[in-house]
Design a protein around this motif. Structure first.
Motif, PDB file in Angstrom:
ATOM      1  N   LEU A 104      40.881  36.999  48.838  1.00 12.91           N
ATOM      2  CA  LEU A 104      40.920  37.105  47.382  1.00 12.91           C
ATOM      3  C   LEU A 104      42.306  37.487  46.860  1.00 12.91           C
ATOM      4  O   LEU A 104      42.461  37.760  45.667  1.00 12.91           O
ATOM      5  N   GLU A 122      41.079  42.560  39.196  1.00 12.48           N
ATOM      6  CA  GLU A 122      41.007  43.231  40.502  1.00 12.48           C
ATOM      7  C   GLU A 122      39.621  43.824  40.719  1.00 12.48           C
ATOM      8  O   GLU A 122      39.064  43.743  41.828  1.00 12.48           O
ATOM      9  N   LYS A 125      37.166  41.044  41.715  1.00 15.34           N
ATOM     10  CA  LYS A 125      37.332  40.589  43.095  1.00 15.34           C
ATOM     11  C   LYS A 125      36.795  41.616  44.092  1.00 15.34           C
ATOM     12  O   LYS A 125      36.129  41.260  45.073  1.00 15.34           O
ATOM     13  N   SER A 152      43.619  33.405  39.057  1.00 15.21           N
ATOM     14  CA  SER A 152      42.540  34.180  39.684  1.00 15.21           C
ATOM     15  C   SER A 152      41.248  33.379  39.747  1.00 15.21           C
ATOM     16  O   SER A 152      40.474  33.509  40.703  1.00 15.21           O
ATOM     17  N   VAL A 156      39.073  32.845  43.115  1.00 16.58           N
ATOM     18  CA  VAL A 156      37.657  33.232  43.208  1.00 16.58           C
ATOM     19  C   VAL A 156      36.788  32.004  43.485  1.00 16.58           C
ATOM     20  O   VAL A 156      35.831  32.083  44.269  1.00 16.58           O
ATOM     21  N   TYR A 159      37.005  31.259  47.048  1.00 17.17           N
ATOM     22  CA  TYR A 159      36.293  32.304  47.796  1.00 17.17           C
ATOM     23  C   TYR A 159      34.784  32.040  47.767  1.00 17.17           C
ATOM     24  O   TYR A 159      34.106  32.131  48.805  1.00 17.17           O
TER      25      TYR A 159
END
Length: 496
Positions: A104, A122, A125, A152, A156, A159
């Motif tokens: 991440l 943050e 995540k 971001s 994500v 991920y």
């Protein structure tokens, strides 16, 4: 992974007579990377809460795994982040957590800082990483992208693509396409589960809706034609029946047997026509039930007396004596749609606040046209309170027009009587957009206008902007929205 089965689900909120779910049945596998989509108010978050067991309902939900909900409520945000992680999952192995955080792109130092000092991105995540490490559980992810910048969101999405299964609520079409392999669509009357991403589902839905609309038109014509044929047959049958009692012709009486046979034949034909008509009506009733109906929006954009509305020349902006960005030069002209792009904290919203007469330290030249009228949609709409009529009055716009726009955004008439503080975040954002659209302005400035806004309303807004082409300065992380609308991009990452 296992099957999650929903049978004859019925649910409405206490005190309400309107069912969110009314006798719906469907099933999906927890190994699917599923996106739950539908218009605001269709019950996406409600369904997640039902899976969590937070509401009573009628019907059956069968699942063998514990469901875990994101965003997770952290009780004490002053605790170190590592302690928050162990609060969520006591059996957590730190090496596993660190491995997930590397995927991440999170600096491991954040684990040893108070959770409240982390940025919202943050925090998002960290919580996702820990919740995915909970064993024998199925993760329900409710709108994770609202506090993520574009970079971001990419991280994500990749991920999530690595995970075995989850149920995601998101309105970001590009984000869904990147990480999901199944769509669970809450339609007006049904819920369908299909394999594929949003783009493939939406294309198939459009083709299906188009086919149903064409069939509906054909059946309407067929029903009208059969109605006219039936009416004529009935008239002919009556006329033939009357000839039984007719006078002699050339000294001969009418052949009543023949006339009766002819009348019965016509009556039989009329009955056949009626059966065909009823069949067509029944077919027609099955159509258009799940077509998303949304009317076109309008905007009251004004023409300005000159081409340039606003311009920046060698402009720099500061926050707490630190440079947000420096030496930027650009202008906003009539009919331009300018996207402010960059990481969170780079100064996108600060430019907007500066234009809206907030005193922020700066250097360089700034020009704004005389008597320029600006319509503004802020990023945060939590300040909305009181009645809808009172906020409309505060903005000095036409109440009927605002409510008409909201109806096109999917609001019910009953919702107009609810206090604004009881609206969902998506409804609040739609109120601000409706106020903006109802305002006569030369320039529209929208700061993340799509947060919490459903996909179909996003498509409505795109269509509106492309049709009327107002001057627009906007911040938005929805890639599909950016690609369709932006005529110019100002990337603040490149001028820091």
């Amino acid at each position: 992974m296992s099957l999650i089965q929903v049978k004859n689900l019925k649910f409405c909120y206490e005190g309400s007579y309107q069912y969110i779910f009314d006798d719906v049945s469907f099933q999906f596998d927890s190994c699917y990377k599923s996106a739950l989509i539908g218009r605001n108010g269709r019950g996406k978050t409600t369904f997640l809460k039902l899976l969590m067991g937070e509401y009573e309902y009628q019907g059956t939900i069968i699942k063998s795994e514990e469901c875990v909900y994101f965003p997770y409520h952290v009780k004490d945000t002053s605790c170190w982040t590592i302690d928050v992680c162990y609060e969520i999952e006591p059996l957590l192995q730190q090496w596993q957590l660190e491995k997930e955080l590397r995927y991440l792109d999170i600096n491991l130092d954040v684990l040893y800082r108070p959770f409240e000092t982390l940025s919202q991105g943050e925090q998002t995540k960290i919580l996702l990483a820990v919740l995915f490490l909970k064993e024998y559980s199925f993760l329900l992810i409710d709108e994770p992208t609202n506090h993520l910048d574009q970079e971001s969101r990419e991280i994500v999405a990749q991920y999530l693509k690595r995970q075995k299964g989850f149920l995601l609520v998101s309105h970001d079409r590009y984000f869904i396409d990147q990480c999901c392999d199944h769509i669970i669509a809450i339609e007006p009357t049904t819920i369908e589960v299909v394999q594929g991403n949003f783009s493939s589902w939406y294309e198939n839905k459009n083709q299906r809706d188009k086919s149903e609309l064409q069939k509906n038109q054909r059946l309407k014509k067929e029903i009208s034609r059969l109605e006219e044929t039936k009416r004529r047959s009935a008239q002919w049958s009556d006329q033939v029946e009357k000839t039984k009692k007719g006078h002699k012709v050339s000294g001969l009486r009418p052949d009543r047997g023949y006339i009766g046979h002819k009348s019965a034949k016509m009556m039989k034909k009329s009955k056949n026509i009626e059966r065909r008509q009823n069949k067509a009506i029944d077919e027609k009733k099955m159509l258009l039930k799940d077509i998303e109906e949304y009317e076109d929006l309008k905007i009251n954009a004004l023409d300005y007396y000159q081409e340039a509305l606003i311009s920046f020349s060698h402009f720099s902006l500061y926050y707490d004596n630190q440079v947000l960005f420096q030496d930027i030069t650009f202008s906003i002209c009539q009919h331009e749609r300018i996207l402010l792009k960059g990481k969170n904290g780079c100064g996108k919203s600060s430019i907007i606040h500066f234009i809206m007469n907030q005193h922020i330290k700066h250097s360089g030249e700034y020009y704004q046209g005389k008597q320029l009228k600006i319509s503004y949609v802020p990023q945060d709409c939590s300040f909305l309170k009181g009645s809808l009529s009172s906020i409309i009055e505060d903005y000095c716009v036409d109440e009927t027009l605002v409510k008409t726009i909201l109806r096109k955004f999917g609001f019910s008439r009953e919702s107009f009587d609810i206090y604004l503080e009881n609206y969902s975040e998506g409804q609040k954002k739609k109120v601000m957009l409706a106020l903006s659209l109802a305002t006569k302005a030369h320039l529209y400035i929208w700061d993340e206008p799509l947060n919490y806004i459903d996909i179909f309303s996003r498509i409505q807004i795109e269509k509106l902007i492309l049709q009327y082409q107002p001057a627009l300065l906007f911040v938005e992380h929805d890639v599909a929205f950016q690609k369709k609308l932006a005529t110019k991009i100002i990337d603040l990452n490149e001028v820091v």
